[in-house]
Design a protein around this motif. Structure first.
Motif, PDB file in Angstrom:
ATOM      1  N   PRO A   1      -9.243   5.487   7.764  1.00  0.00           N
ATOM      2  CA  PRO A   1      -7.842   5.166   7.112  1.00  0.00           C
ATOM      3  C   PRO A   1      -6.905   6.593   7.035  1.00  0.00           C
ATOM      4  CG  PRO A   1      -9.869   4.985   5.697  1.00  0.00           C
ATOM      5  CD  PRO A   1     -10.266   5.162   6.832  1.00  0.00           C
TER       6      PRO A   1
ATOM      7  N   MET B   1      -4.445  -2.260  13.943  1.00  0.00           N
ATOM      8  CA  MET B   1      -4.845  -2.096  12.310  1.00  0.00           C
ATOM      9  C   MET B   1      -6.255  -1.895  12.626  1.00  0.00           C
ATOM     10  SD  MET B   1      -2.911  -4.815  10.403  1.00  0.00           S
ATOM     11  CE  MET B   1      -1.150  -4.996   9.882  1.00  0.00           C
TER      12      MET B   1
ATOM     13  N   ALA C   1      -8.547   1.134  10.914  1.00  0.00           N
ATOM     14  CA  ALA C   1      -9.175   0.914   9.607  1.00  0.00           C
ATOM     15  C   ALA C   1     -10.217   1.451   9.226  1.00  0.00           C
ATOM     16  CB  ALA C   1      -9.331  -0.922   9.725  1.00  0.00           C
TER      17      ALA C   1
END
Length: 339
Positions: free
Chosen positions: A251, A244, A248
């Motif tokens: 995105p 993630m 992140a």
């Protein structure tokens, strides 16, 4: 596993591993910079997260400068994951662990007396015992930080503008349609098709589709991941969080697998290596200062130790200094004050 290659493809060495490891030691341990011309094709492209160079002369000049600046730096070949690309050609994904201090002047700043630990992973296409194309991935953040330099200052001093490369970016061509069959290094052999499909699916199903709930389908319960900035995360929650964090800041990133190599050896077991590309806009988490939609391309390699149909250990290497330098180049063009 018997060697499918003609011995001429890695001559004069007895194996692919010795070809890669001995050449690396000759250049970086022994200082035989002049021998590089006997290993690299005269017009080869060398692709890195900071751009593309063409020609062996650039490799020689860059190697000489780096060896002088890091005279006593030691590189240990941790693994060579290789695969044939025909009877006289192979691709090598070579993971190297570097330790040592900066000896003399270098772009990052003056000598600090500190040592750094980092990993590099060059991917080489070798044809008839000559490297004809190379993709080089480095964890330069670990180097910069370990030596006591400021990553932001380094990126501001050496911004990276990839726009002259055009739509093809670092790779210079569209992503392979099916990297299980053919990657940037050429058509894969029919061997290890199942394992290649497995690692390609990891990237498509978990990373590209953002299905982090599927991490247990690919990683073992007690998995270990060594990643950028010389960090280590463990177990399934650590892997989820780290993937993630990779996405992140970007995105909207498109992620593509560019090349796959799988190899089984009696001493190291079954390993796979994936060269990957991430392209997106810096519009998410403010990891590199205030996001303003800057375009970023990331070149990375992940190597996997496979056990019981899952990833037991992963080494994920990419250059975050180059990412920050790409962002800083666009900030400079827009007249934005450096972060």
């Amino acid at each position: 596993m018997s060697d499918p290659l003609s011995p001429a493809s890695y001559a004069p060495y007895p194996s692919v591993e010795e070809y890669i490891l001995d050449w690396t030691d000759r250049i970086w341990a022994d200082g035989a910079i002049g021998d590089i011309a006997g290993m690299y094709a005269a017009d080869l492209p060398v692709r890195t997260a900071s751009g593309v160079g063409v020609g062996v002369e650039g490799v020689i000049r860059g190697s000489l400068a780096k060896k002088a600046a890091f005279l006593h730096r030691i590189g240990v070949g941790e693994d060579v994951v290789w695969e044939s690309r025909g009877p006289s050609s192979f691709v090598s994904h070579h993971r190297v662990l570097h330790t040592g201090a900066q000896h003399g002047p270098w772009a990052y700043g003056p000598t600090t007396g500190r040592a750094a630990v980092s990993r590099n992973l060059p991917v080489c296409l070798v044809e008839d015992a000559m490297v004809t194309e190379e993709w080089v991935v480095r964890d330069e953040w670990a180097v910069v930080e370990g030596l006591g330099h400021d990553p932001s200052a380094v990126a501001i001093a050496a911004p990276v503008d990839l726009s002259p490369l055009g739509a093809g970016g670092i790779f210079g061509r569209p992503a392979p349609a099916d990297p299980v069959l053919e990657g940037d290094s050429g058509p894969r052999p029919a061997t290890h098709r199942e394992e290649a499909t497995f690692v390609a699916s990891l990237w498509s199903d978990v990373v590209r589709e953002r299905r982090f709930d599927r991490v247990p389908d690919f990683y073992s319960r007690d998995c270990i991941v060594h990643t950028s900035r010389n960090r280590t995360v463990t177990r399934l929650d650590g892997v989820r969080g780290d993937l993630m964090e990779l996405l992140a800041p970007f995105p909207d990133a498109e992620v593509n697998v560019r090349d796959i190599a799988v190899h089984r050896s009696p001493d190291r077991g079954l390993r796979a290596s994936v060269m990957w590309q991430l392209r997106g806009t810096y519009s998410g988490l403010p990891v590199y200062g205030t996001p303003r939609g800057e375009r970023v391309e990331v070149l990375g390699v992940s190597q996997y130790e496979l056990e019981g149909g899952r990833v037991r250990r992963e080494y994920r290497i990419f250059d975050e200094i180059a990412v920050l330098a790409q962002i800083e180049a666009q900030r400079a063009r827009q007249g934005v004050t450096p972060s």
